[in-house]
Design an enzyme around this catalytic site. Structure first.
Site, PDB file in Angstrom:
ATOM      1  CE  LYS A 121      -1.947   1.738   3.739  1.00  0.00           C
ATOM      2  NZ  LYS A 121      -2.786   1.915   5.103  1.00  0.00           N
ATOM      3  CG  ASP A 139      -7.343   3.442   1.455  1.00  0.00           C
ATOM      4  OD1 ASP A 139      -8.194   2.879   0.842  1.00  0.00           O
ATOM      5  OD2 ASP A 139      -7.155   4.485   1.684  1.00  0.00           O
TER       6      ASP A 139
END
Length: 211
Positions: A121, A139
Site C-alpha cells: 500500500k 487502503d
C-alpha cells in the site's frame, strides 16, 4: 455491464464528484510522505498531519531522523498509536535511505518494499504520488468500496484486491481513482454509519443497491 465497463463509469462519475482529489497526507518532500504513510497505519491522516509538524521541527531531514534515538521519535509520534514500532521503522527506514540511496527515495517498487515499514500500500502510494507511475492503493476505503460497488467479489485481502483492480482499472487512472475512493468513503460510502446511498453519485450502478 462488465466489470471493466463498470470501472470506467465509476471513474468518470467520481472525477466529476471529486475533481481535485489528492493525497490527504501533507508533505513537501518525498521522504516525508514515506514517514507519514507509516504513521497513518490505524490513525487518521488529519492526526498524522498535526504530529509530523513537531517531528520535523526537531528532525528536519533524513539525516537528522536517521541519527535520532528511536525513543525520541516515539515520544513525538505516540499520539498516532503503535508508537514504538512506528518509531523503530521510521528510524531504520531513514538510516537505509541515508546509507543506500543518498537520502533519496528509490524509484523502484521492489526497492521500496525492502524499506523497513513499507508494504504494498505504501509503495503504491509513493509510486503514484511522488513518481507519477501507475499505482493502486488498497487502503480500507478502497477495499470496502470496490466490494460494495461490485468491482471485486467478497475479496478483503489487500494484495488480492489490488491484483483484481489492475485487471479492470486503466493504469493511468489507478492512483487518482484510489484517492477519490478515500473522499467518497469518508463522505458518502461510510464504514461506521449506514452509507448515504440516497446522495451517492453511483447509486444507480452500485451492486449494493441490487443493480
Amino acid at each position: 455491464m462488465t466489470k471493466k465497463k463498470l470501472a470506467l463509469e465509476i471513474i468518470e462519475r467520481l472525477k466529476k464528484e471529486y475533481p481535485d482529489a489528492g493525497c490527504t497526507l501533507d508533505y513537501d518532500q518525498a521522504w516525508k510522505l514515506l514517514v507519514s504513510v507509516r504513521l497513518a497505519a490505524q490513525c487518521t491522516d488529519a492526526r498524522v498531519n498535526v504530529v509530523v509538524e513537531d517531528l520535523y521541527k526537531k528532525f528536519p531531514d533524513v539525516e537528522a531522523l536517521a541519527a535520532a534515538d528511536p525513543a525520541d521519535i516515539e515520544e513525538i509520534v505516540r499520539p498516532c498509536g503503535l508508537g514504538k514500532s512506528k518509531a523503530r521503522d521510521i528510524s531504520a527506514c531513514m538510516k537505509m535511505l541515508k546509507e543506500e540511496y543518498d537520502g533519496r527515495i528509490p524509484k523502484d517498487f521492489n526497492a521500496l518494499l525492502k524499506l523497513p515499514g513499507v508494504g504494498r500500500k505504501s509503495a503504491n502510494l509513493i509510486m503514484g504520488d511522488v513518481f507519477g507511475e501507475p499505482a493502486i492503493v488498497t487502503d480500507t476505503h478502497c477495499i470496502r468500496l470496490v466490494n460494495r460497488m461490485g468491482l471485486v467479489d467478497g475479496i478483503k485481502e489487500p494484495k488480492k484486491v489490488e491484483m483484481e483492480l489492475w485487471k479492470i482499472i486503466p493504469p493511468e487512472e489507478g492512483s487518482d481513482f484510489c484517492h477519490r475512493l478515500v473522499y467518497h468513503g469518508r463522505d458518502v460510502c461510510t464504514a461506521r454509519t449506514k452509507p448515504y446511498c440516497d446522495k451517492c453519485c453511483l447509486k444507480d450502478i452500485c451492486k449494493k443497491n441490487g443493480v
